[in-house]
Write an enzyme that holds these catalytic residues in place. Structure first.
Site, mmCIF file in Angstrom:
data_model
loop_
_atom_site.group_PDB
_atom_site.id
_atom_site.type_symbol
_atom_site.label_atom_id
_atom_site.label_comp_id
_atom_site.label_asym_id
_atom_site.label_seq_id
_atom_site.Cartn_x
_atom_site.Cartn_y
_atom_site.Cartn_z
ATOM 1 N N ASP A 128 0.823 -1.205 0.000
ATOM 2 C CA ASP A 128 0.000 0.000 0.000
ATOM 3 C C ASP A 128 0.866 1.267 0.000
ATOM 4 O OD1 ASP A 128 -2.365 1.401 -0.015
ATOM 5 O OD2 ASP A 128 -2.729 1.207 2.138
ATOM 6 N N ASN A 164 1.189 3.509 -2.903
ATOM 7 C CA ASN A 164 1.686 3.988 -4.204
ATOM 8 C C ASN A 164 1.175 5.393 -4.515
ATOM 9 O OD1 ASN A 164 2.739 1.443 -4.467
ATOM 10 N ND2 ASN A 164 1.342 0.763 -6.084
ATOM 11 N N GLY A 165 -0.110 5.608 -4.236
ATOM 12 C CA GLY A 165 -0.731 6.892 -4.550
ATOM 13 C C GLY A 165 -0.098 8.016 -3.739
ATOM 14 N N TRP A 204 2.839 8.044 -2.383
ATOM 15 C CA TRP A 204 4.238 8.219 -2.829
ATOM 16 C C TRP A 204 4.270 9.205 -3.993
ATOM 17 C CZ3 TRP A 204 7.022 7.659 -7.307
ATOM 18 C CH2 TRP A 204 8.421 7.562 -7.178
ATOM 19 N N SER A 247 -7.603 -5.390 -5.061
ATOM 20 C CA SER A 247 -8.687 -5.969 -4.254
ATOM 21 C C SER A 247 -10.022 -5.920 -5.001
ATOM 22 C CB SER A 247 -8.809 -5.205 -2.934
ATOM 23 O OG SER A 247 -9.402 -3.943 -3.157
ATOM 24 N N ASN A 286 -11.041 -2.458 -5.133
ATOM 25 C CA ASN A 286 -10.276 -1.528 -5.988
ATOM 26 C C ASN A 286 -10.939 -1.305 -7.360
ATOM 27 O OD1 ASN A 286 -7.020 -2.686 -4.779
ATOM 28 N ND2 ASN A 286 -8.243 -0.963 -4.073
ATOM 29 N N TRP A 287 -11.911 -2.154 -7.713
ATOM 30 C CA TRP A 287 -12.635 -1.919 -8.974
ATOM 31 C C TRP A 287 -13.386 -0.594 -8.933
ATOM 32 C CZ3 TRP A 287 -11.203 -4.531 -12.988
ATOM 33 C CH2 TRP A 287 -10.834 -5.878 -12.886
ATOM 34 N N LEU A 331 -6.604 -4.665 7.683
ATOM 35 C CA LEU A 331 -6.305 -5.794 6.789
ATOM 36 C C LEU A 331 -6.947 -5.623 5.414
ATOM 37 C CD1 LEU A 331 -6.560 -8.742 9.332
ATOM 38 C CD2 LEU A 331 -4.492 -7.908 8.203
ATOM 39 N N GLU A 357 1.884 -13.269 12.268
ATOM 40 C CA GLU A 357 2.495 -12.099 12.910
ATOM 41 C C GLU A 357 2.291 -10.919 11.955
ATOM 42 O OE1 GLU A 357 3.828 -11.959 15.930
ATOM 43 O OE2 GLU A 357 3.284 -14.071 16.168
#
Ligand code: IPE
Ligand code: IPE
Ligand code: MG
Length: 256
Positions: free
Chosen positions: A25, A27-28, A30, A70, A73-74, A200, A212
């Site tokens: 997670d 990217n946007g 960044w 995910s 994400n669509w 999650l 973990e």
């Protein structure tokens, strides 16, 4: 890289996770920090995918699952979705040689049939080409949702009950695991999420029961092998009790 016997990068090779799962997670954010289009973040992020696959291969971690797209994400803008699909196809093309040379078997977890035809075809081709590779399994979670995965498993079991193949009282945890997309694979020992979000996001909910969890503020495009090794070092110091009282770190998953 190797120092003492049984040690790689100062890690105890006997206590490395068998299965690492990563929620890639950030990217946007960044890209935003650099006044760039989100696309640039995804491009840079796909280079990090390469790094992490290579690191796992070198460390002989047999299963790596990467959350790439995910079911939710669509809902993103069409242009962003198509960029992600394009990058995915590019990744499959550019990494095929490496996967063959390094003995990596590619697997898709998720609703492959929902992906654009050309991406589906490339993914199926790569899975078929790499299916006899035995050094490492790379799972790409694509159009993946853990609730959808569990729902699919429930459908499959309900069908067996309806046809009389299975009695409801015979349904057990192992049977449910065997109907998930990860059937036959060990549960993840370690789940890493980049970008500092403490959730999650519908990822491996069943399988992560005793994983973990490590959350790092690093954005995915900035994630490096050095940070991965650092997380593994911390992982090796954790006391995995599996509900018991003594320090317990079985190499083959949960005690039964
Ligand atoms: C992860 O980065 C990539 C995918 C979810 C496909 P994001 O695109 O979610 O980046 P942020 O969270 O907006 O920074
Ligand atoms: C999770 O990231 C999905 C992937 C990394 C592919 P998201 O950016 O979609 O998750 P949320 O929206 O922050 O929960
Ligand atoms: Mg995100």
């Amino acid at each position: 890289m190797k120092s003492e016997e049984g040690q790689v990068h100062g890690l105890d090779s006997a206590r490395l996770p068998k299965h690492v799962a990563v929620i890639m997670d950030g990217n946007g954010r960044w890209a935003k920090k650099r006044w760039l289009n989100r696309v640039k973040g995804h491009e840079k992020g796909s280079q990090t995918v390469r790094t992490i696959v290579q690191s796992c291969r070198k460390l002989q971690i047999p299963f790596l699952t990467l959350y790439a797209f995910s079911t939710e994400n669509w809902a993103r803008p069409r242009s962003e979705v198509s960029t992600l699909m394009h990058l995915l196809k590019q990744f499959l093309v550019s990494e095929r040689k490496e996967m063959m040379e390094k003995g990596i078997c590619l697997n898709v977890l998720g609703q492959l049939e929902k992906l654009p035809e050309d991406v589906q075809a490339k993914a199926r081709e790569t899975m078929a080409d790499t299916c006899n590779n035995t050094q490492m399994t790379l799972n790409l979670a694509l159009s993946y949702g853990s609730r959808q995965e569990i729902t699919d498993a429930v459908h499959a079991l309900a069908k067996k009950v309806a046809t009389g193949e299975l009695a409801p009282q015979d349904i057990n945890e192992q049977m449910i695991s065997n109907h998930l997309y990860t059937a036959g694979m060990p549960d993840p020992d370690l789940v890493i999420r980049t970008s500092g979000e403490f959730r999650l996001s519908n990822f491996l909910l069943w399988q992560s029961a005793y994983a973990e969890i490590f959350i790092t503020p690093t954005l995915w495009p900035d994630f490096t092998q050095a940070e991965f090794i650092d997380i593994l070092t911390h992982y090796q110091k954790r006391d995995r009790r599996f509900g018991n009282v003594e320090c317990n770190m079985p190499s083959d998953g949960l005690p039964h």
